[in-house]
Design a protein around this motif. Structure first.
Motif, PDB file in Angstrom:
ATOM      1  N   PRO A  26      -9.342   9.942  -5.645  1.00 24.44           N
ATOM      2  CA  PRO A  26      -8.075   9.824  -4.685  1.00 24.44           C
ATOM      3  C   PRO A  26      -6.705  11.429  -5.275  1.00 24.44           C
ATOM      4  O   PRO A  26      -6.801  11.018  -6.867  1.00 24.44           O
ATOM      5  N   ASP A  27      -6.589  11.991  -4.904  1.00 25.97           N
ATOM      6  CA  ASP A  27      -5.898  13.461  -5.911  1.00 25.97           C
ATOM      7  C   ASP A  27      -4.571  12.503  -5.528  1.00 25.97           C
ATOM      8  O   ASP A  27      -3.983  11.596  -4.579  1.00 25.97           O
ATOM      9  N   PRO A  28      -3.628  12.285  -6.780  1.00 24.79           N
ATOM     10  CA  PRO A  28      -2.620  11.679  -6.767  1.00 24.79           C
ATOM     11  C   PRO A  28      -1.750  12.046  -6.458  1.00 24.79           C
ATOM     12  O   PRO A  28      -0.445  11.789  -6.087  1.00 24.79           O
ATOM     13  N   SER A  29      -1.753  13.799  -5.877  1.00 27.64           N
ATOM     14  CA  SER A  29      -0.642  14.489  -4.826  1.00 27.64           C
ATOM     15  C   SER A  29      -0.640  13.683  -3.214  1.00 27.64           C
ATOM     16  O   SER A  29       0.015  14.011  -3.066  1.00 27.64           O
ATOM     17  N   LEU A  30      -2.317  13.327  -3.175  1.00 22.55           N
ATOM     18  CA  LEU A  30      -2.157  12.150  -1.500  1.00 22.55           C
ATOM     19  C   LEU A  30      -1.997  10.618  -1.623  1.00 22.55           C
ATOM     20  O   LEU A  30      -2.425  10.123  -0.577  1.00 22.55           O
ATOM     21  N   LEU A  84       0.827   4.171  -0.074  1.00 26.37           N
ATOM     22  CA  LEU A  84       0.324   4.837   0.812  1.00 26.37           C
ATOM     23  C   LEU A  84      -0.865   4.079   0.556  1.00 26.37           C
ATOM     24  O   LEU A  84      -1.560   4.579   2.840  1.00 26.37           O
ATOM     25  N   ALA A  85      -1.600   3.676   0.190  1.00 29.16           N
ATOM     26  CA  ALA A  85      -3.327   3.639  -0.065  1.00 29.16           C
ATOM     27  C   ALA A  85      -3.187   2.236   0.995  1.00 29.16           C
ATOM     28  O   ALA A  85      -2.317   1.196   1.742  1.00 29.16           O
ATOM     29  N   PRO A 130       0.088   3.911   6.521  1.00 28.06           N
ATOM     30  CA  PRO A 130       1.139   4.617   7.192  1.00 28.06           C
ATOM     31  C   PRO A 130       0.669   5.863   8.346  1.00 28.06           C
ATOM     32  O   PRO A 130      -0.175   6.518   8.073  1.00 28.06           O
ATOM     33  N   PHE A 131       2.127   5.992   8.934  1.00 27.53           N
ATOM     34  CA  PHE A 131       1.850   7.315   9.650  1.00 27.53           C
ATOM     35  C   PHE A 131       2.376   8.565   8.869  1.00 27.53           C
ATOM     36  O   PHE A 131       0.390   9.003   9.603  1.00 27.53           O
ATOM     37  N   PRO A 132       2.077   8.928   8.152  1.00 30.47           N
ATOM     38  CA  PRO A 132       2.054  10.104   7.375  1.00 30.47           C
ATOM     39  C   PRO A 132       0.868  10.401   6.817  1.00 30.47           C
ATOM     40  O   PRO A 132       0.238  11.285   6.429  1.00 30.47           O
ATOM     41  N   VAL A 133       0.010   9.213   6.156  1.00 32.57           N
ATOM     42  CA  VAL A 133      -1.521   9.311   5.831  1.00 32.57           C
ATOM     43  C   VAL A 133      -2.642   9.428   7.733  1.00 32.57           C
ATOM     44  O   VAL A 133      -3.095  10.384   7.418  1.00 32.57           O
ATOM     45  N   LEU A 134      -1.950   8.563   8.487  1.00 34.27           N
ATOM     46  CA  LEU A 134      -3.079   8.603   9.926  1.00 34.27           C
ATOM     47  C   LEU A 134      -2.551  10.346  10.416  1.00 34.27           C
ATOM     48  O   LEU A 134      -4.039  10.560  11.104  1.00 34.27           O
ATOM     49  N   ILE A 135      -1.385  11.048  10.285  1.00 30.68           N
ATOM     50  CA  ILE A 135      -1.485  12.269  10.879  1.00 30.68           C
ATOM     51  C   ILE A 135      -2.329  13.352  10.032  1.00 30.68           C
ATOM     52  O   ILE A 135      -2.987  14.212  10.830  1.00 30.68           O
TER      53      ILE A 135
END
Length: 488
Positions: free
Chosen positions: A11-15, A20-21, A93-98
């Motif tokens: 995974p990219d550390p900025s994401l 968030l996992a 969570p929402f910020p990842v799904l979007i």
């Protein structure tokens, strides 16, 4: 698909970070009862009470007001169920799904808009709850009111102390993470039901029965009624519009899809209607008792100042209820949003504290008591967030067919990269939805459209996205066909 059996590759550390996992199955411990109690805590609060009671103050009958409440709840639970599914299935969570619909960079825009709105609501609820703190202190120390003579930035010293005390209570709950939030919600919601039932008993007693409360006639009719009715529906939806988006932040902890569906059905439409019914009945009782509608529950409690125990218990219940909704609806969501922005530097506690610090700068004490302003604001919020909800729902069910590529959420070269991390089609769809939803605010001849702004926003945003994404798919198919022909 189970997050327990899936490993995110490089995974990219900025994401990516722990918050968030995907939540592993063994940590998905929230059953239907947890969701029922959480929703009870979120909807049993001062602002929800005032909005329901204000329907009577606007001139509606009890039956008309209940109709507006029921319609708004039906619309909300359908949208919430649809947007809950991805979070419950993938533990995200929402910020990842979007990121799936807007791209990993483009997602920051709707995420920050949603965070801004949630922090705005935190400020509103914090100020409303601080009034309950002030009411408790006033009963214990009557000279407390005199401190209001010393003002600073538009608010008296007594109100500043109340606001600061309530703010610190938020910080205390947040400081122990999401599990503290869940445990707190399990008892906060039912507490307000006890207070509400007590006030309903008072209203029925004052009116000498239920019949006089239901006999209060509507002052609205014809087109004036329908305009007020649908504005009220969209206004009440606007209060929970952020939850339609960030509900995956909560359903990612669900044991199963069934648990979150049943729990939310019990907690939102059923309990919200019941709570609104109590608010409406109590407000109708204030018309009979005092000759005018009192929609502010704190102001109503202060009518019982000769019974300090009633005021103390009532104000404490309101304080706890408002604290519960503020943490779950207006702190959890921006906390995850800020983590999404800076995953290498923030965790849930740090981001939550930052959110409530920012909330103070909205200064709700300067405009909170203007009912027209609040309804306009919540309506605009619903119209702005509705298109994003429509895009997410269409993307999950119609574009992705309920199947996400989990690893692509956390890398910059995956299915959700689009053009340098931006899906411009999603932004076009969002823009079209927002324009249609809010154009009635600026074009008088189209004012009627604003009455239905949330419904228009979610429908137009979703349909526009579906059309634009399908056109992209067709272009890709044609390009592949052309490539094969050229090879031959």
């Amino acid at each position: 698909m189970s997050s327990k059996t899936i490993t995110i590759s490089n995974p990219d550390p900025s994401l990516y970070n722990e918050d968030l996992a995907p939540i592993p199955n063994e940590k998905r411990t929230w059953g239907w009862g947890s969701y029922s109690m959480i929703w009870m805590g979120m909807i049993h609060n001062i602002v929800s009470y005032e909005l329901a009671g204000s329907l009577i103050a606007m001139g509606m009958s009890v039956w008309q007001a209940l109709g507006a409440v029921i319609l708004s709840n039906i619309a909300l639970i359908i949208a919430i169920w649809l947007n809950s599914a991805g979070g419950a299935k993938y533990g995200l969570p929402f910020p990842v799904l979007i990121r799936a619909s807007f791209g990993y960079k483009g997602a920051h825009v709707p995420v920050l808009i949603r965070a801004f709105v949630a922090i705005f609501w935190f400020a509103v609820q914090a100020y409303a709850g601080s009034k309950a703190v002030g009411a408790v202190i006033t009963v214990i120390y009557p000279k407390w009111v005199s401190l209001g003579a010393h003002t600073f930035l538009g608010m008296g010293l007594n109100d500043w102390i109340s606001f600061g005390t309530f703010w610190l209570l938020h910080a205390w709950v947040i400081s122990h993470g999401m599990e503290r939030v869940r445990r707190f919600e399990m008892w906060a919601g039912p507490l307000v039901i006890v207070l509400g039932l007590g006030l309903v008993y008072w209203a029925v007693n004052v009116a000498d029965g239920f019949a006089p409360l239901f006999s209060i006639e509507s002052k609205l009719s014809g087109g004036e009624f329908w305009k007020s009715f649908f504005l009220s529906v969209t206004g009440m939806i606007g209060v929970l519009a952020t939850l339609v988006l960030n509900i995956p932040d909560l359903t990612r902890f669900s044991k199963s899809q069934k648990d979150q569906v049943i729990g939310q059905a019990v907690g939102l439409p059923i309990m919200m209607t019941f709570f609104a019914f109590m608010s409406i009945m109590i407000t109708a009782g204030t018309i009979i008792a005092f000759g005018k509608p009192i929609t502010d529950p704190v102001e109503l409690l202060l009518q019982f100042k000769d019974q300090p125990i009633v005021v103390l218990i009532g104000a404490f219940a309101l304080l706890i209820a408002t604290l519960s909704v503020n943490v779950v609806a207006n702190v959890v969501s921006p906390a995850y949003d800020l983590i999404n922005l800076l995953p290498s530097k923030l965790n849930f506690v740090k981001a939550g504290i930052i959110s409530i610090v920012i909330g103070v700068f909205f200064a709700p004490w300067l405009w909170f008591n203007n009912a027209a302003t609040i309804f306009n604001i919540v309506g605009a919020i619903g119209g702005t967030l509705g298109p994003v909800s429509g895009i997410m729902i269409v993307d999950y069910f119609l574009i992705r067919r309920s199947q996400y590529d989990l690893n692509s959420f956390f890398v910059k070269e995956g299915q959700y990269t689009y053009r340098n991390g931006w899906n411009l089609r999603a932004f076009v769809a969002m823009g079209i939805g927002v324009i249609v939803a809010l154009i009635g605010l600026v074009v008088p001849s189209l004012q009627t459209l604003y009455t239905y702004n949330w419904f228009l926003g979610i429908a137009v945003g979703g349909i526009s996205y579906l059309i634009l994404m399908n056109s992209k798919h067709k272009q890709n198919v044609l390009r592949l066909v052309e490539e094969k022909v050229s090879i031959k």
